[in-house]
Design a protein around this motif. Structure first.
Motif, short mmCIF file in Angstrom:
data_model
loop_
_atom_site.label_atom_id
_atom_site.label_comp_id
_atom_site.label_asym_id
_atom_site.label_seq_id
_atom_site.Cartn_x
_atom_site.Cartn_y
_atom_site.Cartn_z
N LEU A 102 42.08 37.98 76.42
CA LEU A 102 42.39 39.55 75.37
C LEU A 102 43.44 39.79 76.67
N GLU A 103 43.51 39.23 78.12
CA GLU A 103 44.43 39.82 79.43
C GLU A 103 44.32 41.40 79.64
N ALA A 104 42.77 42.04 79.03
CA ALA A 104 42.60 43.34 79.69
C ALA A 104 43.07 43.56 80.79
N ASP A 105 43.06 44.75 81.06
CA ASP A 105 42.89 44.74 82.37
C ASP A 105 42.07 45.45 82.97
N TRP A 106 41.04 44.42 83.82
CA TRP A 106 39.05 44.72 84.09
C TRP A 106 38.96 46.58 85.13
N SER A 107 39.41 46.77 85.38
CA SER A 107 39.46 48.24 85.53
C SER A 107 39.32 49.41 84.45
N LYS A 108 39.49 48.38 83.32
CA LYS A 108 38.74 49.61 82.56
C LYS A 108 38.25 48.56 81.20
N VAL A 109 37.63 48.19 81.79
CA VAL A 109 36.60 46.64 80.48
C VAL A 109 35.57 47.63 81.12
N ARG A 110 34.60 48.35 80.38
CA ARG A 110 33.38 48.34 80.03
C ARG A 110 32.29 47.43 79.44
N ALA A 143 41.07 36.36 72.64
CA ALA A 143 42.43 35.40 72.11
C ALA A 143 42.60 36.02 70.44
N ALA A 144 41.92 36.28 69.77
CA ALA A 144 42.26 36.75 68.86
C ALA A 144 42.41 37.86 68.31
N GLY A 145 41.74 39.10 69.36
CA GLY A 145 42.49 40.26 69.73
C GLY A 145 43.95 40.26 70.89
N ARG A 146 43.97 39.39 71.34
CA ARG A 146 45.11 38.94 72.66
C ARG A 146 46.07 38.41 71.57
N ILE A 147 46.08 38.33 70.17
CA ILE A 147 47.50 37.31 69.44
C ILE A 147 47.90 38.59 68.51
N ALA A 148 46.70 39.80 68.11
CA ALA A 148 46.83 40.33 66.76
C ALA A 148 47.32 41.95 68.07
N LEU A 149 46.96 41.98 69.30
CA LEU A 149 47.59 43.19 69.90
C LEU A 149 49.29 43.10 70.54
N ILE A 150 49.22 41.60 70.44
CA ILE A 150 51.25 41.22 70.79
C ILE A 150 51.50 41.49 69.17
N GLU A 151 51.21 41.49 68.56
CA GLU A 151 51.93 41.61 66.79
C GLU A 151 51.92 43.00 66.76
#
Length: 778
Positions: A102-110, A143-151
Motif C-alpha cells: 500500500l505504501e503506508a506510513d508504518w507509524s499510522k498503521v493499526r 496493491a489494489a489499494g495503492r493503485i486506487a489511491l494513486i488514481e
C-alpha cells in the motif's frame, strides 16, 4: 466489538465440511477478498466499552478500499487480522505485508483482530500457516489499494496517474503530494477490481520493498506492557456469574449419577450446581458449580460431591497405549499408506535379500501448559449468542457450538481476545461449549475459568507415539528402500474429520500425525504408513501441539538417519547431503518449495559449518545434527540444528551447551518476529527433548501442575546461534519447524559424546545412566 491496537510497534463461519485443505483456504480467501469496491464510506462511531473490559470497536470515519483494511480521515490505516495473537506478533507480520504494498506510513498503521463473521472465510491460526496463507491475499489487497489511491490522488491533484507514485502514506506527483487521509476525506476512491484483475495485479519486486524484511516496531507491544491488552480471562460483563467445572473421570462417555451440594450451600455466594446436557458430546459428564464470584465457585466446588459412571479408558495406562502402538506398528495390516513415490509401478522390494536396519522410537504424552488456563464468557444478547474467549480456530468450534446450543451457527459470534499462550491447545475450542451451555441453562452471562489442574485434566494432549523405521542396503552400502510406520492418536480424526487426507490405496489418514515422515531424502523404494492408535483415540482427546506430527516423526527420522549413517560407515552430515539430491518428487515446485531438497542440503551445510562440525571436542562432549522441512511438503521451511552436548556420566545429566540453527523460510517478513519464533520453537523442542513428558495412570495424566511437570528452566537455556538464509522465495512458516530438530540433534550428540543411543523422549538421566551401564557391559 474488536479493539484496534495502536501502532507504536504488531479470514470465519465455514464449518469443518468446508475445511478441505490449505489450498481451499487460499481459494476461499481469494473469494473473500474480491469485493474490491472503493466507493463505500463508513462512519463507524465508537461503541462504548462494556463495563469491565470487553474490547471496543474501531472508531472514526473510514473508507474501506477492500475487506482487509480501512483508511480514516487522519490517514490511519487499520488492517483487519483474522489470526489469533498469542505472543507471536502475528498482526505485525501480516500488516507489514499489506502496508508495504500500500505504501503506508508504518507509524499510522493499526491492527484490529476481528470477531467471527462469514465474510472472513476460514479463521484458524496454526500449522505455521498465517504468513504463508496471507501473503498472496494481503499483497494484492495492498496493491489494489495503492493503485486506487494513486488514481484518486491524481484526480484530486489534477495530474495523470502515470505521473504519480505512492510513498509513505501519500500520493506524490513531482513536488506536490496529497495524503491518504485527505484522499479519504475528499472521496477520491472510485476504482473497482474484478477477480481476474486482482489475480494479475503487479506485486512489488523485492528491491522496492520498504517494510518487508526490515526492522520495525511491533504494534501490540505497548498494550501488552501497559495492561490495556485484553485476554479472554479479562472478559467480564454486568450481571455475570462464575462457574468452575467438576470434571468426570474420563474424557469420553462419563455420565452423572448424582450431585450432592448440601455442604456447598453453606458457602456465601454459591448459587447452584448443574449437570450439563451436551448434544455435541463435547463435555459429557460435566458438572458446573456456579456462584457470584470465582472464589466462591472454587470454594463451593470443593464441597460438591458427584458420582459418575465412567466411560471408556478409565483404567488405561501409558504403557497400555504404547504397547498398543507397538502392536499396530509391527502389524502388516491397518493404517494408511501415503503417496510418496515418483512411480508407483515399481515392484515391491525384496527385504529378505538385503542388509537391513530396523529401529523403534517412542515419545511420551506431552501437555500444553499454556500460561493462561482456558476460559470463556458466554451470554445471549439481542438474539445473538456471544462467546468471549481467546481461540485459535473459530471456524472449527462454531459448528460444534451450534449443535450444543441447538441454534443456527449464524446466531453465534465469537469475540476476539489475545491468548495467554496457545501452542495448539486453543485450536480445540471445546472450552467454549460448557460456558455456553451453562449460560443457556441459567439465562444469564456465565464466566467459566478452569484452574490449572482442571486445565491439565481437560487438555488435548500430544499423544504418545510409537514408530518403526526400516532401511535396506545393497552390498556396497547403497540405500535401496526405506519404510516409516508411525502410530499415535490422531487429533484431526477426532476433531476435524473433513481435513483427513486420502491415502495411496484408499482410506483416509491424519496428515498432522504423519507430516515429516514424507521426507525429501532419496532412499529408493519408499513407504510411509500412518496408523491411528485406537486406544489413544478412545481414551482421551488427542490434540495438536506445537509442530504436531513432525514433533514425533522427525525425532524418529533424524535419529534413524544417524543410525543409518553409522551402518553405512559414513559421516552423518555427508550421509544426509548425499541423499538430498533434489531429484524427482524432491525437486520442489513453485511457488512454495522451489529448489526442494537442495535448499535443505544448504541449511545442513551452513549449520554444520557454523557449529564447527568435525573439529575436536572435549571428552564426553558431542556435536549432533538434525534437519527438517518443517511442517508439510507444500510449504516447507528448511531448517537444520547442530546441538553441542556434554554428558555428566555419573549423574546421567545431559547439558546442552549450544544450539546452532539455520533456517530457510523464503522471504522473512518480520525479522524480529522470525528470530523470536525460532528461539521459542527451539527452546520448546529442547524442553520436550530433556524435560517434558507425563504418562496416563488410570485414564488420567499423572502430572497436574508445574510442581511435578518440569519444563525447561531458564538456567538450562543454552547459547543459541540462529541465522536465516537470505531469500526472495515465497514466505512460509516459522512458528514450529525449529521445534522438530532439537530433540534428534541432542540424541545424536549424546551418541557421539558417550556412545549411547537413546530412542525415547524425554531423555532422562536414568535412561542415560542405564545406557552407559549397558555399554559398559558390552
Amino acid at each position: 466489538m474488536s479493539r484496534p491496537i495502536a501502532a507504536s510497534s504488531k479470514a470465519g463461519g465455514a464449518g469443518p465440511a468446508a475445511l478441505l485443505s490449505r489450498r481451499n483456504f487460499l481459494a476461499l480467501s481469494a473469494g473473500a477478498g474480491i469485493s474490491f469496491g472503493f466507493a463505500r464510506i463508513v462512519d463507524a462511531a465508537m461503541d462504548p466499552a462494556v463495563p469491565g473490559g470487553v474490547p471496543a470497536a474501531p472508531h472514526g470515519g473510514l473508507i474501506e478500499p477492500n475487506l482487509w483494511f480501512g483508511i480514516d480521515h487522519d490517514g490511519i490505516v487499520t488492517v483487519n487480522i483474522i489470526r489469533a495473537e498469542m505472543g507471536q506478533h502475528v498482526g505485525t507480520a501480516l500488516a507489514r505485508i499489506l502496508a508495504d504494498e500500500l505504501e503506508a506510513d508504518w507509524s499510522k498503521v493499526r491492527i484490529v483482530h476481528v470477531d467471527t463473521d462469514p465474510k472472513w472465510g476460514l479463521m484458524v491460526t496454526g500449522g505455521s500457516w498465517s504468513v504463508w496463507q496471507t501473503f498472496p491475499l494481503f499483497s494484492r489487497a495492498g496493491a489494489a489499494g495503492r493503485i486506487a489511491l494513486i488514481e484518486g490522488g491524481a484526480r484530486l491533484l489534477g495530474v495523470a496517474p502515470s505521473a504519480c507514485a505512492a510513498r509513505n502514506g501519500a500520493v506524490v506527483a513531482g513536488g506536490r503530494s496529497i495524503g491518504f487521509g485527505e484522499i479519504a476525506r475528499r472521496g477520491g476512491l472510485t476504482r473497482t477490481f474484478t477477480p481476474e484483475e486482482l489475480e494479475k495485479l503487479p506485486i512489488k519486486p523485492v528491491k522496492d520493498r520498504r517494510l518487508i524484511g526490515r526492522p520495525a516496531e511491533a504494534v501490540d507491544i505497548a498494550a501488552k506492557i501497559d495492561g490495556t491488552a485484553r485476554y479472554g480471562i479479562d472478559a467480564r460483563v454486568p450481571n455475570m456469574v462464575h462457574a468452575r467445572p467438576l470434571l468426570p473421570p474420563t474424557r469420553n462417555g462419563s455420565k452423572v449419577v448424582s450431585i450432592d451440594d448440601g455442604d456447598a450451600r453453606k458457602v456465601k455466594g454459591y448459587i447452584r450446581s448443574i449437570a450439563l446436557d451436551d448434544p455435541s458430546d463435547t463435555v459429557p459428564g460435566w458438572v458446573m458449580v456456579i456462584a457470584e464470584t470465582f472464589q466462591a465457585a472454587l470454594k463451593a466446588s470443593r464441597h460438591v460431591k458427584v458420582r459418575w459412571t465412567p466411560g471408556p479408558g478409565h483404567d488405561v495406562s501409558e504403557k497400555q497405549i504404547q504397547d498398543r502402538g507397538a502392536e499396530l506398528a509391527a502389524s502388516a495390516e491397518g493404517g494408511v499408506d501415503l503417496n510418496v513415490a515418483d512411480d508407483d509401478s515399481t515392484p515391491e522390494f525384496d527385504w529378505a535379500a538385503a542388509t537391513t536396519l530396523e529401529r523403534i522410537y517412542t515419545t511420551a504424552t506431552v501437555l500444553h501448559f499454556q500460561l493462561e488456563p482456558v476460559n470463556a464468557l458466554a451470554f445471549e444478547k439481542d438474539g445473538m449468542f456471544e462467546i468471549h474467549t481467546g481461540n485459535q480456530w473459530q471456524s472449527l468450534i462454531l459448528p460444534t457450538l451450534a449443535k450444543a446450543l441447538d441454534r443456527p451457527e449464524a446466531s453465534i459470534v465469537m469475540r476476539t481476545y489475545m491468548l495467554g499462550g496457545g501452542f495448539g491447545r486453543r485450536l480445540n475450542g471445546d472450552y467454549a461449549v460448557p460456558a455456553a451451555l451453562t449460560a443457556k441453562a441459567l439465562g444469564r452471562p456465565v464466566k467459566m475459568v478452569l484452574t490449572r489442574e482442571d486445565d491439565v485434566r481437560f487438555d488435548s494432549v500430544r499423544s504418545p507415539s510409537v514408530q518403526r523405521l526400516r532401511m535396506a542396503f545393497d552390498g556396497s552400502g547403497q540405500i535401496q528402500a526405506m519404510e516409516h510406520h508411525a502410530c499415535a492418536g490422531w487429533p484431526t480424526q477426532v476433531m476435524a474429520g473433513a481435513l483427513l487426507a486420502k491415502g495411496l490405496r484408499g482410506g483416509q489418514y491424519d496428515p498432522f500425525a504423519i507430516a515429516g515422515a514424507d521426507h525429501w531424502y532419496d532412499v529408493g523404494r519408499q513407504r510411509v504408513r500412518a496408523i491411528p492408535n485406537d486406544l489413544a483415540n478412545s481414551s482421551f482427546r488427542p490434540g495438536w501441539l506445537r509442530s504436531v506430527g513432525p514433533g514425533w516423526t522427525n525425532w524418529a527420522l533424524e535419529s534413524f538417519m544417524d543410525e543409518a549413517a553409522l551402518q553405512a560407515r559414513v559421516d552423518p552430515v555427508a550421509f544426509r547431503l548425499k541423499l538430498l539430491t533434489g531429484k524427482g518428487r524432491n525437486a520442489g515446485t513453485a511457488p512454495s518449495s522451489v529448489g526442494g531438497a537442495l535448499r535443505q542440503a544448504e541449511v545442513v551445510r551452513r549449520a554444520a559449518a557454523r557449529a564447527g562440525w568435525g573439529q575436536p571436542l572435549p571428552p564426553d562432549t558431542g556435536l549432533g545434527l538434525a534437519t527438517s522441512f518443517g511442517q508439510e511438503r507444500d510449504m516447507p521451511t528448511w531448517v537444520a540444528c547442530a546441538a553441542r552436548v556434554r554428558v555428566e556420566r555419573a549423574k546421567g545429566k545431559v547439558i546442552v551447551e549450544k544450539l546452532t540453527i539455520v533456517t530457510d523460510a523464503g522471504t522473512i517478513v518480520d525479522p524480529d518476529g522470525a528470530l523470536a519464533q525460532t528461539q521459542g520453537a527451539a527452546l520448546w523442542g529442547l524442553s520436550m527433548a530433556l524435560h517434558e513428558g507425563t504418562e496416563f495412570v488410570n485414564g488420567e495424566v499423572r502430572d497436574l501442575n508445574l510442581d511435578t511437570y518440569m519444563p525447561l528452566r531458564i538456567g538450562d537455556v543454552p547459547a543459541m546461534d540462529i541465522s536465516f538464509v537470505d531469500s526472495a522465495e515465497a514466505p512460509v512458516g516459522l512458528g514450529e519447524p525449529a521445534t522438530t530438530v532439537v530433540a534428534p540433534a541432542i540424541g545424536n550428540a549424546i551418541f557421539r559424546a558417550v556412545g549411547v543411543r537413546l530412542r525415547h523422549i524425554p531423555i532422562t538421566p536414568e535412561a542415560v545412566r542405564e545406557g552407559l551401564a549397558i555399554a559398559a557391559r558390552s
